[in-house]
Design an enzyme around this catalytic site. Structure first.
Site, PDB file in Angstrom:
ATOM      1  N   CYS A 154     -22.065  62.847  12.585  1.00  0.00           N
ATOM      2  CA  CYS A 154     -21.966  62.788  14.049  1.00  0.00           C
ATOM      3  C   CYS A 154     -22.913  63.841  14.607  1.00  0.00           C
ATOM      4  CB  CYS A 154     -20.532  63.023  14.492  1.00  0.00           C
ATOM      5  SG  CYS A 154     -19.400  61.792  13.838  1.00  0.00           S
TER       6      CYS A 154
ATOM      7  N   GLU B  75     -11.084  61.397  14.142  1.00  0.00           N
ATOM      8  CA  GLU B  75     -12.443  61.923  14.267  1.00  0.00           C
ATOM      9  C   GLU B  75     -13.393  60.744  14.047  1.00  0.00           C
ATOM     10  OE1 GLU B  75     -13.092  64.760  15.332  1.00  0.00           O
ATOM     11  OE2 GLU B  75     -11.444  66.107  14.805  1.00  0.00           O
TER      12      GLU B  75
END
Length: 505
Positions: free
Chosen positions: A296, A262
């Site tokens: 993010c 990730e």
């Protein structure tokens, strides 16, 4: 602050290694200080692990796996159910410790613990749904099916911005799948990991299990590299930067291990001329300013030319009204960046944007009068998507560009290396379906009339391209934590071969 630490078992000096249930090891490595980013004051310190300490923890995870995998999955689910209940009990102090240690506002800290609780609930149900398939054999008197087995001890490396939620995505699901784990948290947020380990230890003791949850706090060059190269760990889940993620991928692939990655986000939102601008404004501000931009999150806004000026004005007004200050204080919506280096990186990005022809519409300055590491959330109108905009600066900077046609917008949106999440705001069905279609967003998450977050744990979280391709949390992400086995049973008394092959001896 001391009340929070006391409730969670955090001392002035804490052992950084826990191998097996409640077996804390004073690490032989250097001491690590946890710093409150709002004040730059030390909260508490941790003794970090040596290689020998790390090996002891992995040995405990291996021994624990030998027994844990044999426990029926629904019984493993009972353990995770009680972990979720324990997290409910400690939600307030644990959420507040997140705020103290990484600077996100208290509401977001509590929300992160709620996400842990939610994934535990999901995993409990999953413990009765680890389904395989049955297949029809071409050979008479044969039965074929597939089943899923526990994988082994796994390594979980988490980042500072979500110090607990991402661990829980991995840990809750891996545990019901029959895996044990080694957790290496970010060196910026070691205390939250210690607090959770205390809770895990209590739950393991209640159920008479050992070695399921293990913690190793240590330097990257000591513990991190050892973990990546450790053939005893068949899977490494890593959350962090693209650069480090590439190193993780190369290293683990070199021993033919598995990765869940990730990595960077740099998420974009397209706003069409027919969009509900009130709705879009609220979603954009939360997406770009939440966690002080240190996730993010929304970094690029691509607005249709006919409404871009109005949208810029709305956003500038909203940004200027954002309460900034002590992240523990009621009503504050933005706390500090995590460190001075993060502030410096943001200021450098603002100057680069100006050099590229960008216009700072609001923000762009430090706020030293509030405390350490505070900045203004920043909007920059860009003439084009420059190389800077294609990078991910972990800070509350929103770059705004304009477009004329949807094809142009989608091309602009997809022309970055990252591919985590995306969104479009439109009332037009054809536009939304085009954005979600094969030629639309190239991200792992694509939303319509909602921001770029993938916060609900029922859907798998992760992205494409340099975001790494990993998937965690919901859907069928559980398969990454198990090994698939195809089985064929012959009950015919004959031995026919597939593909009609004759082989008589």
């Amino acid at each position: 602050m001391q009340d929070i630490l006391k409730r969670l078992g955090i001392k002035a000096l804490n052992a950084g290694v826990c191998s097996d249930a409640d077996r804390w090891i004073p690490g032989a490595g250097a001491e690590l200080a946890s710093i409150n980013p709002a004040t730059n004051e030390v909260i508490a310190t941790v003794t970090q692990a040596s290689v020998a300490d790390y090996d002891r923890a992995v040995a405990a995870a291996q021994a624990g796996f030998e027994q844990w995998r044999l426990l029926p999955a629904p019984k493993r689910g009972d353990v995770i159910r009680d972990l979720g209940n324990a997290l409910r009990e400690y939600k307030e102090p644990l959420g507040e410790l997140v705020t103290l240690e990484n600077g996100k506002i208290r509401e977001e800290g509590l929300g992160e613990v709620q996400e842990m609780i939610d994934i535990c609930d999901f995993a409990v149900g999953l413990s009765r749904q680890l389904y395989g398939l049955t297949m029809h054999s071409e050979r008479p008197g044969h039965r074929m099916y597939e089943q899923w087995h526990p994988l082994g001890p796994i390594g979980i490396i988490t980042a500072f911005n979500f110090p607990l939620a991402v661990w829980s995505w991995n840990a809750a699901i891996a545990a019901v799948c029959g895996d044990t784990m080694i957790w290496k948290p970010s060196p910026m947020t070691p205390l939250t990991a210690i607090a959770v380990q205390h809770i895990c230890n209590r739950v393991m003791a209640q159920h008479g299990v050992e070695g399921v949850f293990n913690l190793v706090i240590g330097a990257n060059d000591v513990v991190g590299e050892r973990l990546l190269n450790d053939e005893r760990l068949p899977l490494i889940s890593f959350t962090g930067s693209i650069g480090v993620g590439k190193h993780v991928a190369r290293t683990v692939a070199g021993r033919l291990g598995r990765c869940i990655l990730e990595l960077g986000g740099n998420n974009g939102i397209i706003v069409s001329a027919d969009a509900d601008l009130d709705l879009a404004t609220r979603a954009i501000v939360f997406g770009a300013v939440g966690t002080a931009g240190q996730r993010c999150t929304t970094r690029r806004l691509i607005a249709q030319r006919s409404i871009v000026d109005e949208l810029c004005a709305r956003l500038a007004r909203a940004y200027q009204s954002v309460p900034i200050g002590d992240p523990m204080a009621e009503g504050v919506l933005m706390g500090p960046l995590v460190s001075e280096s993060a502030v410096e990186a943001m200021m450098a990005a603002v100057e680069r944007a100006r050099a590229d022809g960008g216009e700072v519409l609001t923000g762009g300055r430090r706020l030293p009068d509030i405390g350490a590491n505070f900045v203004e959330p920043t909007i920059i109108r860009m003439p084009a998507q420059s190389p800077l905009v294609c990078e991910e600066t972990f800070a509350p900077i929103l770059y705004i560009m304009d477009y004329e046609t949807l094809d142009e917008a989608i091309a602009l949106h997809n022309a970055v290396p990252q591919g985590l999440s995306s969104a479009i705001f439109t009332r037009d069905l054809t536009r939304s379906e085009a954005f979600l279609g094969h030629a639309g967003s190239d991200c792992g998450i694509a939303n319509v009339n909602i921001g770029t977050s993938g916060a609900e744990i029922g859907g798998a979280f992760g992205g494409e391209k340099e975001t790494g391709g990993g998937r965690e949390s919901g859907s069928d992400a559980w398969k990454a934590y198990m090994r698939r086995q195809t089985n064929t049973i012959n009950f015919s008394g004959e031995l026919p071969l597939a593909q009609g092959i004759e082989f008589d001896v």
